[in-house]
Design a protein around this motif. Structure first.
Motif, PDB file in Angstrom:
ATOM      1  N   GLU A  59       1.298 -12.004  -7.007  1.00  0.00           N
ATOM      2  CA  GLU A  59       1.027 -11.028  -8.062  1.00  0.00           C
ATOM      3  C   GLU A  59       1.796 -11.389  -9.333  1.00  0.00           C
ATOM      4  OE1 GLU A  59      -1.107  -8.753  -8.288  1.00  0.00           O
ATOM      5  OE2 GLU A  59      -1.714  -8.211  -6.256  1.00  0.00           O
ATOM      6  N   ARG A  60       3.027 -11.824  -9.167  1.00  0.00           N
ATOM      7  CA  ARG A  60       3.841 -12.191 -10.328  1.00  0.00           C
ATOM      8  C   ARG A  60       3.381 -13.513 -10.935  1.00  0.00           C
ATOM      9  NH1 ARG A  60       6.426  -8.406  -7.870  1.00  0.00           N
ATOM     10  NH2 ARG A  60       8.135  -7.267  -8.842  1.00  0.00           N
ATOM     11  N   HIS A  83      15.259  -0.957  -3.544  1.00  0.00           N
ATOM     12  CA  HIS A  83      16.256  -0.017  -4.057  1.00  0.00           C
ATOM     13  C   HIS A  83      15.960   0.441  -5.481  1.00  0.00           C
ATOM     14  CE1 HIS A  83      18.730  -0.490  -0.521  1.00  0.00           C
ATOM     15  NE2 HIS A  83      18.683  -1.810  -0.657  1.00  0.00           N
ATOM     16  N   SER A  84      15.223  -0.401  -6.233  1.00  0.00           N
ATOM     17  CA  SER A  84      14.877  -0.027  -7.606  1.00  0.00           C
ATOM     18  C   SER A  84      13.512  -0.616  -7.944  1.00  0.00           C
ATOM     19  CB  SER A  84      15.931  -0.530  -8.598  1.00  0.00           C
ATOM     20  OG  SER A  84      15.991  -1.943  -8.573  1.00  0.00           O
ATOM     21  N   PRO A  85      12.782  -0.030  -8.908  1.00  0.00           N
ATOM     22  CA  PRO A  85      11.424  -0.484  -9.226  1.00  0.00           C
ATOM     23  C   PRO A  85      11.338  -1.919  -9.731  1.00  0.00           C
ATOM     24  CG  PRO A  85      11.794   1.722 -10.092  1.00  0.00           C
ATOM     25  CD  PRO A  85      13.126   1.210  -9.645  1.00  0.00           C
ATOM     26  N   ILE A 141      -1.111  -0.678  -4.376  1.00  0.00           N
ATOM     27  CA  ILE A 141      -0.293  -0.372  -5.550  1.00  0.00           C
ATOM     28  C   ILE A 141       0.223  -1.684  -6.147  1.00  0.00           C
ATOM     29  CG2 ILE A 141       0.410   1.906  -4.716  1.00  0.00           C
ATOM     30  CD1 ILE A 141       3.074   0.670  -3.855  1.00  0.00           C
ATOM     31  N   ASP A 142       0.435  -1.666  -7.435  1.00  0.00           N
ATOM     32  CA  ASP A 142       0.977  -2.841  -8.125  1.00  0.00           C
ATOM     33  C   ASP A 142       2.489  -2.660  -8.212  1.00  0.00           C
ATOM     34  OD1 ASP A 142       1.770  -4.882  -9.786  1.00  0.00           O
ATOM     35  OD2 ASP A 142       0.093  -4.638 -11.176  1.00  0.00           O
ATOM     36  N   SER A 143       3.221  -3.460  -7.476  1.00  0.00           N
ATOM     37  CA  SER A 143       4.676  -3.289  -7.421  1.00  0.00           C
ATOM     38  C   SER A 143       5.342  -3.534  -8.771  1.00  0.00           C
ATOM     39  CB  SER A 143       5.271  -4.225  -6.370  1.00  0.00           C
ATOM     40  OG  SER A 143       5.025  -5.570  -6.713  1.00  0.00           O
ATOM     41  N   ARG A 144       4.631  -4.190  -9.683  1.00  0.00           N
ATOM     42  CA  ARG A 144       5.207  -4.456 -11.002  1.00  0.00           C
ATOM     43  C   ARG A 144       5.228  -3.209 -11.879  1.00  0.00           C
ATOM     44  NH1 ARG A 144       1.057  -9.014 -12.500  1.00  0.00           N
ATOM     45  NH2 ARG A 144      -0.215  -7.411 -11.457  1.00  0.00           N
ATOM     46  N   MET A 159       0.842  -1.182   0.000  1.00  0.00           N
ATOM     47  CA  MET A 159       0.000   0.000   0.000  1.00  0.00           C
ATOM     48  C   MET A 159       0.883   1.239   0.000  1.00  0.00           C
ATOM     49  SD  MET A 159      -2.933  -1.053   2.778  1.00  0.00           S
ATOM     50  CE  MET A 159      -1.713  -1.285   4.097  1.00  0.00           C
ATOM     51  N   ASP A 160       0.344   2.331  -0.598  1.00  0.00           N
ATOM     52  CA  ASP A 160       1.093   3.579  -0.566  1.00  0.00           C
ATOM     53  C   ASP A 160       0.801   4.316   0.743  1.00  0.00           C
ATOM     54  OD1 ASP A 160      -1.403   4.707  -0.842  1.00  0.00           O
ATOM     55  OD2 ASP A 160      -1.123   5.306  -2.929  1.00  0.00           O
ATOM     56  N   SER A 161       1.304   5.526   0.858  1.00  0.00           N
ATOM     57  CA  SER A 161       1.141   6.284   2.101  1.00  0.00           C
ATOM     58  C   SER A 161      -0.304   6.636   2.394  1.00  0.00           C
ATOM     59  CB  SER A 161       1.986   7.556   2.048  1.00  0.00           C
ATOM     60  OG  SER A 161       1.606   8.348   0.925  1.00  0.00           O
TER      61      SER A 161
END
Length: 267
Positions: free
Chosen positions: A53-54, A30-32, A8-11, A1-3
């Motif tokens: 999700e993946r 560290h990176s998307p 949110i979809d981390s992908r 979840m965002d703030s």
């Protein structure tokens, strides 16, 4: 979840910081192209969310899933995947809902060394007559990046079936009838084999009993022989004792006669 507590979809999201939807603690990356992790201890909720999700996107992309149709995983069947969606419920671990060919609904849960689908979740799915299959990921070494490609090659492949076990089967699903028929056939074969093995065991038992009776007869004969030998030895010993006593008696009588003769001569 965002703030703002939105999923949110981390992908597709570019966010590097978020909140775990399961335990409501911070997660980061560290990176998307990486998956979110807790700063200290990774909880199964965040991990399962990422993996499911993946897997969801992979199954939709591939278009099918290979499922075991025997409880020992010796046989499997390819089922078309029509839809896939990760289900999230409050205070429950996420679970993947797969809609297969013919509208069959099958839920996929994950297992690690420390976690398995809760009894409460499983009973709720069973009571609603749902099919549930569990995938063991305890032996996986997950990379920090390239997770989707890793799952596609290492999990959604021939090894997928070997990681799976049925926890529940819907009595209404055609796949259930297939599995039941195969299991019935397998049990029939096992019964036939068990009957053959039992017959063989009974035959060996009869042979062993015959040999045992023969051995008992031989032992009885040996015992009788040994008893006869013992009696014979005892008889010989007694005869020897009688002879010894007789010799002693003869010697004593001879000595007495000599003493009488000497006495007469002296007189």
């Amino acid at each position: 979840m965002d703030s703002d507590s939105r999923f949110i979809d981390s992908r597709t999201s570019e966010d590097l910081n978020a909140m775990c939807r399961t335990c409501s603690t911070p997660v980061m990356r560290h990176s998307p192209n990486q998956f979110f992790q807790h700063a200290d201890n990774q909880c199964e909720g965040a991990l399962f969310s990422e993996l499911l999700e993946r897997l969801c996107s992979i199954f939709i992309e591939v278009g099918h899933i290979s499922l075991p149709i025997t409880f020992d995983n010796s046989e499997s069947t390819a089922q078309g995947v029509i839809a896939a969606e990760v289900k999230y419920e409050h205070s429950m671990m996420p679970i993947l809902a797969l809609t297969l060919t013919g509208g069959q609904l099958t839920y996929l849960s994950l297992r690690t060394e420390d976690y398995a689908l809760s009894h409460h979740q499983l009973m709720a799915l069973r009571e609603s007559f749902q099919s549930v299959i569990e995938m063991d990921i305890s032996t996986l070494t997950l990379p920090s990046s390239g997770l989707t490609a890793y799952l596609r090659t290492q999990v959604v492949s021939e090894s997928f079936v070997n990681r799976c076990a049925w926890l529940a089967l819907s009595p209404l699903a055609p796949l259930t009838r297939t599995i039941a028929a195969l299991e019935a056939n397998s049990l029939s074969k096992q019964k036939t084999q068990a009957e053959k093995e039992l017959s063989s065991v009974q035959k060996h038992l009869q042979e062993a009993q015959t040999e045992l009776r023969f051995s008992a007869d031989v032992l009885d004969q040996v015992a009788l022989y040994e008893s006869a030998e013992a009696l014979k030895n005892e008889r010989t010993h007694l005869i020897q004792q009688v002879n010894n006593l007789s010799e002693k008696n003869v010697s004593s009588s001879h000595k007495l006669k000599m003493a009488l003769i000497v006495t007469r001569l002296l007189n």
